[in-house]
Design a protein around this motif. Structure first.
Motif, PDB file in Angstrom:
ATOM      1  N   ARG A 287     -17.096   7.591 -74.904  1.00 52.20           N
ATOM      2  CA  ARG A 287     -17.518   8.876 -74.352  1.00 52.20           C
ATOM      3  C   ARG A 287     -18.647   9.502 -75.179  1.00 52.20           C
ATOM      4  O   ARG A 287     -19.639   9.975 -74.624  1.00 52.20           O
ATOM      5  CB  ARG A 287     -16.332   9.838 -74.274  1.00 52.20           C
ATOM      6  N   VAL A 288     -18.511   9.478 -76.506  1.00 55.53           N
ATOM      7  CA  VAL A 288     -19.556  10.086 -77.332  1.00 55.53           C
ATOM      8  C   VAL A 288     -20.824   9.229 -77.339  1.00 55.53           C
ATOM      9  O   VAL A 288     -21.934   9.738 -77.496  1.00 55.53           O
ATOM     10  CB  VAL A 288     -19.050  10.349 -78.770  1.00 55.53           C
ATOM     11  N   ILE A 290     -21.926   7.553 -74.678  1.00 52.44           N
ATOM     12  CA  ILE A 290     -22.602   7.939 -73.440  1.00 52.44           C
ATOM     13  C   ILE A 290     -23.264   9.307 -73.595  1.00 52.44           C
ATOM     14  O   ILE A 290     -24.404   9.515 -73.164  1.00 52.44           O
ATOM     15  CB  ILE A 290     -21.602   7.957 -72.268  1.00 52.44           C
ATOM     16  N   ASP A 291     -22.569  10.236 -74.235  1.00 52.81           N
ATOM     17  CA  ASP A 291     -23.135  11.571 -74.440  1.00 52.81           C
ATOM     18  C   ASP A 291     -24.430  11.495 -75.236  1.00 52.81           C
ATOM     19  O   ASP A 291     -25.397  12.207 -74.933  1.00 52.81           O
ATOM     20  CB  ASP A 291     -22.131  12.472 -75.169  1.00 52.81           C
ATOM     21  N   MET A 292     -24.467  10.624 -76.254  1.00 54.53           N
ATOM     22  CA  MET A 292     -25.674  10.517 -77.069  1.00 54.53           C
ATOM     23  C   MET A 292     -26.810   9.890 -76.272  1.00 54.53           C
ATOM     24  O   MET A 292     -27.979  10.292 -76.405  1.00 54.53           O
ATOM     25  CB  MET A 292     -25.406   9.722 -78.347  1.00 54.53           C
ATOM     26  N   ARG A 294     -27.212  10.228 -73.072  1.00 48.27           N
ATOM     27  CA  ARG A 294     -27.667  11.311 -72.187  1.00 48.27           C
ATOM     28  C   ARG A 294     -28.628  12.229 -72.937  1.00 48.27           C
ATOM     29  O   ARG A 294     -29.713  12.561 -72.446  1.00 48.27           O
ATOM     30  CB  ARG A 294     -26.478  12.125 -71.700  1.00 48.27           C
ATOM     31  N   THR A 295     -28.207  12.662 -74.110  1.00 51.26           N
ATOM     32  CA  THR A 295     -29.021  13.582 -74.902  1.00 51.26           C
ATOM     33  C   THR A 295     -30.370  12.966 -75.242  1.00 51.26           C
ATOM     34  O   THR A 295     -31.414  13.610 -75.146  1.00 51.26           O
ATOM     35  CB  THR A 295     -28.282  13.970 -76.189  1.00 51.26           C
ATOM     36  N   ASP A 298     -32.482  12.679 -71.979  1.00 50.47           N
ATOM     37  CA  ASP A 298     -32.846  14.003 -71.483  1.00 50.47           C
ATOM     38  C   ASP A 298     -33.997  14.562 -72.311  1.00 50.47           C
ATOM     39  O   ASP A 298     -34.888  15.235 -71.793  1.00 50.47           O
ATOM     40  CB  ASP A 298     -31.650  14.956 -71.556  1.00 50.47           C
ATOM     41  N   THR A 312     -27.994  11.353 -63.470  1.00 51.28           N
ATOM     42  CA  THR A 312     -26.587  11.754 -63.495  1.00 51.28           C
ATOM     43  C   THR A 312     -25.673  10.570 -63.328  1.00 51.28           C
ATOM     44  O   THR A 312     -26.068   9.503 -62.871  1.00 51.28           O
ATOM     45  CB  THR A 312     -26.314  12.765 -62.368  1.00 51.28           C
ATOM     46  N   GLU A 313     -24.381  10.793 -63.679  1.00 46.50           N
ATOM     47  CA  GLU A 313     -23.358   9.768 -63.562  1.00 46.50           C
ATOM     48  C   GLU A 313     -22.960   9.605 -62.101  1.00 46.50           C
ATOM     49  O   GLU A 313     -22.849  10.560 -61.350  1.00 46.50           O
ATOM     50  CB  GLU A 313     -22.141  10.158 -64.403  1.00 46.50           C
TER      51      GLU A 313
END
Length: 317
Positions: A287-288, A290-292, A294-295, A298, A312-313
């Motif tokens: 999860r983290v 994927i978050d990184m 994304r960041t 972006d 987006t997912e």
């Protein structure tokens, strides 16, 4: 051992610790009467008295003391295991296994892995690179990165790179000796870097598009590879014309080592997706990660080498 036995033993340890049904019940989140009934049924099932009870006090029998001494290490181990899981929920820990193509490893993972491992020092990142699609669940991977079609039905697919444009390129020295092609048909007169991804040795025909027209051209050459990056290297070395990704060719185009041809015929592909099995509890490390991603993408909305926004997912069909 029945599932209810573990619950009964946990109740017994709580009562033995407090020597009070009221205090133990409060700890376990049940009523004192329910807890008393549980212990009485346990004694009847075992055929052994574990507690001395009066209206004013409670103590362990000799059998109860022996049982408590044997249970204590196991109960502590279970509590420690649950606490480890709770710590993992707060701070990612363990191994994260990702299956990727060489291109995805270089363009999606490499830009963020130093920051990821610095931010989450207890995570071990294991990257396996190959161009062949595999069943990531059967092979024990947490996720894969590749075209969206590699995500099986029911998987979650997260875009990590926008559409990728093709570049057809050759060394400047090569085009000194050979007239640059103006149409895909002109490639028949050139040495081309061929691709072979299939186990049966089938050579990939090069797809081209212009407006509503689309073509697939069978090319010939003395070098065959299974990597777009290696095709670029072959072109830089003057071995022929390469059909590759714009992002891989861009540094050599800027330096003048490569010259681009057939740009008006060069198609785009859908880009890359990170995909993983659908389940309610996504592993914390994934999860983290994927978050990184994304960041990172972006933040890359400004013009850059790849020019790929992070979308987006979406669940794959």
């Amino acid at each position: 051992m029945r599932r209810s036995d573990l619950a009964d033993l946990t109740a017994f340890v709580a009562v033995a610790d407090h020597l009070s049904f009221r205090a133990a019940a409060s700890r376990l989140g049940v009523t004192p009467s329910a807890l008393s009934h549980t212990l009485r049924q346990m004694e009847e099932r075992l055929g052994v008295r574990l507690l001395h009870r009066t209206t004013r006090s409670m103590s362990l029998t000799d059998a109860g003391l022996r049982l408590l001494e044997q249970l204590r290490p196991a109960i502590n181990q279970i509590a420690d295991a649950l606490e480890d899981l709770n710590r993992e929920r707060r701070q990612p820990i363990g191994r994260l296994r990702i299956y990727v193509s060489h291109f995805a490893a270089e363009t999606v993972i490499a830009p963020i892995w130093r920051r990821f491992l610095t931010t989450y020092p207890k995570v071990h990142l294991q990257i396996q690179m190959d161009e062949t699609p595999v069943d990531i669940v059967a092979k024990g991977f947490d996720a894969g990165i590749g075209p969206q079609k590699q995500a099986s039905a029911g998987m979650i697919a997260v875009r990590v790179m926008g559409p990728l444009k093709v570049a057809v390129v050759g060394a400047s020295g090569y085009f000194v000796q050979h007239r640059p092609p103006r149409t895909p048909d002109d490639l028949a007169r050139h040495r081309c870097i061929q691709y072979c991804f299939a186990p049966d040795g089938t050579i990939l025909a090069w797809p081209f598009e212009r407006g509503e027209k689309s073509r697939k051209i069978a090319v010939d050459g003395r070098v065959t590879v299974n990597s777009p990056a290696l095709a670029v290297r072959a072109a830089v070395d003057g071995l022929g014309i390469a059909y590759t990704l714009e992002a891989l060719a861009e540094p050599f185009l800027r330096s003048g080592q490569l010259v681009r041809v057939l740009e008006d015929w060069s198609p785009s592909f859908e880009g890359l997706f990170l995909y993983y099995p659908e389940h309610r509890q996504v592993p914390v490390a994934l999860r983290v990660f994927i978050d990184m991603l994304r960041t990172n993408y972006d933040a890359a909305l400004a013009p850059s080498l790849l020019k790929n926004p992070f979308a987006t997912e979406a669940k794959s069909d």
